[in-house]
Design a protein around this motif. Structure first.
Motif, short mmCIF file in Angstrom:
data_model
loop_
_atom_site.label_atom_id
_atom_site.label_comp_id
_atom_site.label_asym_id
_atom_site.label_seq_id
_atom_site.Cartn_x
_atom_site.Cartn_y
_atom_site.Cartn_z
N PHE A 77 0.83 -1.21 0.00
CA PHE A 77 0.00 0.00 0.00
C PHE A 77 0.87 1.26 0.00
N LEU A 78 1.83 1.32 0.91
CA LEU A 78 2.68 2.50 1.04
C LEU A 78 3.67 2.64 -0.13
N SER A 79 4.29 1.52 -0.51
CA SER A 79 5.27 1.58 -1.58
C SER A 79 4.63 1.99 -2.90
N ASN A 80 3.43 1.54 -3.14
CA ASN A 80 2.73 1.91 -4.38
C ASN A 80 2.49 3.41 -4.43
N ALA A 81 2.05 3.98 -3.29
CA ALA A 81 1.81 5.42 -3.24
C ALA A 81 3.11 6.20 -3.39
N ILE A 82 4.17 5.73 -2.74
CA ILE A 82 5.46 6.41 -2.79
C ILE A 82 6.03 6.36 -4.21
N MET A 83 5.94 5.19 -4.87
CA MET A 83 6.46 5.07 -6.22
C MET A 83 5.71 5.99 -7.19
N LYS A 84 4.40 6.04 -7.06
CA LYS A 84 3.62 6.90 -7.94
C LYS A 84 3.94 8.37 -7.70
N ALA A 85 4.11 8.75 -6.43
CA ALA A 85 4.39 10.15 -6.10
C ALA A 85 5.77 10.58 -6.58
N THR A 86 6.70 9.64 -6.63
CA THR A 86 8.07 9.96 -7.04
C THR A 86 8.36 9.55 -8.48
N GLN A 87 7.33 9.06 -9.17
CA GLN A 87 7.46 8.62 -10.57
C GLN A 87 8.53 7.54 -10.71
N CYS A 88 8.53 6.61 -9.79
CA CYS A 88 9.43 5.46 -9.84
C CYS A 88 8.62 4.19 -10.10
N ASP A 89 9.29 3.14 -10.55
CA ASP A 89 8.60 1.88 -10.77
C ASP A 89 9.21 0.75 -9.96
N SER A 90 10.14 1.08 -9.07
CA SER A 90 10.81 0.06 -8.26
C SER A 90 11.12 0.64 -6.88
N PHE A 91 11.43 -0.25 -5.94
CA PHE A 91 11.84 0.22 -4.61
C PHE A 91 12.63 -0.88 -3.91
N ASN A 92 13.47 -0.45 -2.98
CA ASN A 92 14.16 -1.37 -2.08
C ASN A 92 13.45 -1.35 -0.73
N LEU A 93 13.28 -2.53 -0.15
CA LEU A 93 12.78 -2.66 1.22
C LEU A 93 13.96 -3.11 2.07
N VAL A 94 14.39 -2.27 3.01
CA VAL A 94 15.62 -2.53 3.76
C VAL A 94 15.35 -2.52 5.26
N VAL A 95 15.89 -3.51 5.95
CA VAL A 95 15.87 -3.53 7.42
C VAL A 95 17.30 -3.71 7.89
N ASN A 96 17.82 -2.73 8.63
CA ASN A 96 19.14 -2.85 9.23
C ASN A 96 18.94 -3.33 10.67
N ASN A 97 19.27 -4.58 10.93
CA ASN A 97 19.00 -5.17 12.23
C ASN A 97 20.32 -5.47 12.95
N GLY A 98 20.66 -4.66 13.94
CA GLY A 98 21.91 -4.82 14.67
C GLY A 98 22.98 -3.86 14.17
#
Length: 215
Positions: free
Chosen positions: A129-150
């Motif tokens: 839901f969020l990534s779709n809105a963010i990609m459309k708002a920034t005119q992107c068609d891809s995204f990275n999902l990153v978790v830095n743990n530790g």
């Protein structure tokens, strides 16, 4: 924080250099004078019944100094784009790309493994839901999902969060995307798989035992 430092923090293959920033001025706190876009509900306190025991003991001091807890309590500024009962989504104040956002649980958990599965599930369920809105708002068609743990993985603020980073073709955000990867060794891989399965079996037995004791 400089762009090279931010890149090192976010890339799971690089160890960050230098000390973590002071808790009162974390990586996602905005500059003085910037205002929050949306107000939020109070952050959970140490005695909140909604906190899972998996989070471990959390003192009042940690909740007071955690920049994300301060944002959730509306004591620190942030640009907030989404909020529900479980999590909050804000713009990263030192983005790697326009629209770089963070999904943060409203309860304080210092790491991903300390975060209850139900909270992790709630965070992950908002990614499409969020990534779709963010990609459309920034005119992107891809995204990275990153978790830095530790710390070794680049985590700077020890309050569970994940990054949504919009991407465009040719942006060359990650230098390692141009690196060649070596093939895995069958013998080493076999031993590694065995070790992982042993750990999983042990964890499942522990979960089942705890479930029986609580029933």
């Amino acid at each position: 924080m400089s762009p090279p430092r931010r890149l090192a923090v976010l890339h799971s293959h690089l160890r960050p250099e230098g000390p973590a920033p002071p808790a009162g001025r974390g990586e996602n706190e905005l500059a003085e004078g910037q205002e929050a876009a949306v107000s939020t509900s109070p952050c959970a306190v140490a005695g909140d019944d909604s906190r899972s025991a998996a989070a471990g003991p959390v003192g009042d001091g940690e909740l007071e100094t955690c920049v994300f807890c301060r944002i959730i309590r509306d004591e620190a500024p942030a640009f907030k784009v989404y909020e529900d009962d479980v999590c909050l989504c804000i713009l990263d104040s030192h983005p790697l790309a326009p629209g770089h956002s963070l999904i943060i649980p409203k309860c304080h958990f210092s790491s991903l493994e300390a975060t209850p599965p139900t909270v992790v599930a709630a965070m992950c369920s908002k990614v499409p839901f969020l990534s779709n809105a963010i990609m459309k708002a920034t005119q992107c068609d891809s995204f990275n999902l990153v978790v830095n743990n530790g710390a070794a993985a680049g985590q700077v603020i020890f309050h569970t969060h994940c990054h949504i980073i919009p991407r465009k073709s040719g942006d060359e955000l990650w230098p390692t995307e141009s690196f060649r990867r070596s093939s895995i060794e069958p013998n080493e891989t076999s031993n590694l798989i065995s070790c992982i399965k042993e750990q999983l079996d042990s964890s499942l037995k522990t979960v089942k035992t705890e479930a029986v004791m609580q029933s």
